[in-house]
Scaffold this active site. Structure first.
Site, short mmCIF file in Angstrom:
data_model
loop_
_atom_site.label_atom_id
_atom_site.label_comp_id
_atom_site.label_asym_id
_atom_site.label_seq_id
_atom_site.Cartn_x
_atom_site.Cartn_y
_atom_site.Cartn_z
N ARG A 125 0.39 6.40 7.54
CA ARG A 125 0.41 6.45 6.08
C ARG A 125 -0.13 7.76 5.52
NH1 ARG A 125 1.60 1.53 3.77
NH2 ARG A 125 1.00 -0.34 4.89
N GLU A 163 7.81 1.93 -6.07
CA GLU A 163 7.98 1.51 -4.68
C GLU A 163 8.13 2.74 -3.80
OE1 GLU A 163 7.38 -0.31 -2.34
OE2 GLU A 163 8.89 -1.89 -2.13
N ASP A 164 7.70 2.63 -2.56
CA ASP A 164 7.85 3.76 -1.64
C ASP A 164 9.28 3.88 -1.13
OD1 ASP A 164 7.64 1.46 -0.08
OD2 ASP A 164 6.13 2.26 1.28
N ASP A 183 4.37 3.32 6.66
CA ASP A 183 3.67 3.12 7.92
C ASP A 183 4.54 2.48 8.99
OD1 ASP A 183 2.48 -0.12 8.22
OD2 ASP A 183 3.66 0.49 6.47
N ARG A 188 0.82 -1.18 0.00
CA ARG A 188 0.00 0.00 0.00
C ARG A 188 0.86 1.24 0.00
NH1 ARG A 188 -2.92 -2.51 5.07
NH2 ARG A 188 -3.71 -4.31 3.99
N GLY A 189 2.07 1.09 0.43
CA GLY A 189 2.93 2.25 0.67
C GLY A 189 3.18 3.15 -0.51
N PHE A 245 14.08 5.36 10.76
CA PHE A 245 12.78 4.75 10.51
C PHE A 245 11.79 5.84 10.14
CE2 PHE A 245 8.70 2.79 11.35
CZ PHE A 245 8.86 1.61 10.63
N VAL A 246 11.34 5.80 8.87
CA VAL A 246 10.49 6.87 8.35
C VAL A 246 9.05 6.40 8.17
CG1 VAL A 246 12.36 8.14 7.24
CG2 VAL A 246 11.20 6.33 5.97
N ASP A 253 14.92 -0.59 0.80
CA ASP A 253 15.65 -0.70 2.06
C ASP A 253 16.69 -1.82 1.89
OD1 ASP A 253 16.39 -1.08 4.74
OD2 ASP A 253 14.39 -0.71 5.50
#
Length: 182
Positions: A165, A99-100, A159, A44-45, A152-153, A103
């Site tokens: 979100r 993609e959001d 989320d 969902r990101g 951590f964002v 990582d």
């Protein structure tokens, strides 16, 4: 505002995101001129990023969604599960994978391999955020919104346990919000 109690700092504001999407859209438009790529967004990101990005791509686009999961809490667990697959065949199509955040790289690597195995002619990755310091597999997105450090964002689609979100910016979550007491 409710988030002031849990957000340590705003890392990237709404206007910076909007402007970078204009720039990325121009790059993609130039690179895909004369083509009709299929944009595949990972749920969902990536949805807020997708919505902002496609407004700035001057091409006849189609888009579809996949839902994949690899996270529990704040950590990528490395086990990639496809929860929702594409609705149509991608055989012979050029794919732009949205993609959001990239990582560890595990999710993107697995999804790119999956799309190529389904017959895509090419897969290029556009990510809003790139966190290369956390990479455990060798992947490099083709289009990068912002490179960030190991924080951590949350926000703009990203989320923590499905919360945050809806923030219109990317913020850093306060440590105490996600650290588990031992």
């Amino acid at each position: 505002m409710w988030e002031k109690e849990t957000i340590k700092k705003v890392l990237i504001n709404q206007e910076e995101i909007r402007q970078r999407c204009v720039e990325l859209g121009a790059e993609i438009t130039r690179d895909y001129k004369g083509k009709k790529p299929l944009v595949v967004a990972l749920l969902r990101g990536s949805v807020p990023f997708l919505a902002e990005l496609i407004k700035n791509i001057d091409l006849n686009l189609q888009y579809d969604f996949m839902d994949v999961s690899s996270y529990e809490g704040t950590e990528s667990i490395g086990d990639i599960r496809i929860i929702k697959d594409l609705d149509s065949s991608i055989k012979g199509k050029s794919i732009i994978l949205v993609e959001d955040i990239v990582d560890t790289g595990r999710t993107i690597k697995t999804v790119v391999e999956t799309l190529m195995n389904k017959g895509a002619t090419s897969v290029q990755v556009v990510t809003l955020l790139d966190k290369p310091s956390r990479r455990v597999v060798d992947v490099t997105p083709d289009y990068i919104g912002f490179k960030i450090g190991n924080e951590f964002v949350v926000g703009f689609g990203m989320d923590f346990n499905q919360d945050y979100r809806c923030l219109p910016y990317i913020g850093v979550l306060k440590d105490e919000c996600y650290q588990i007491e031992e």
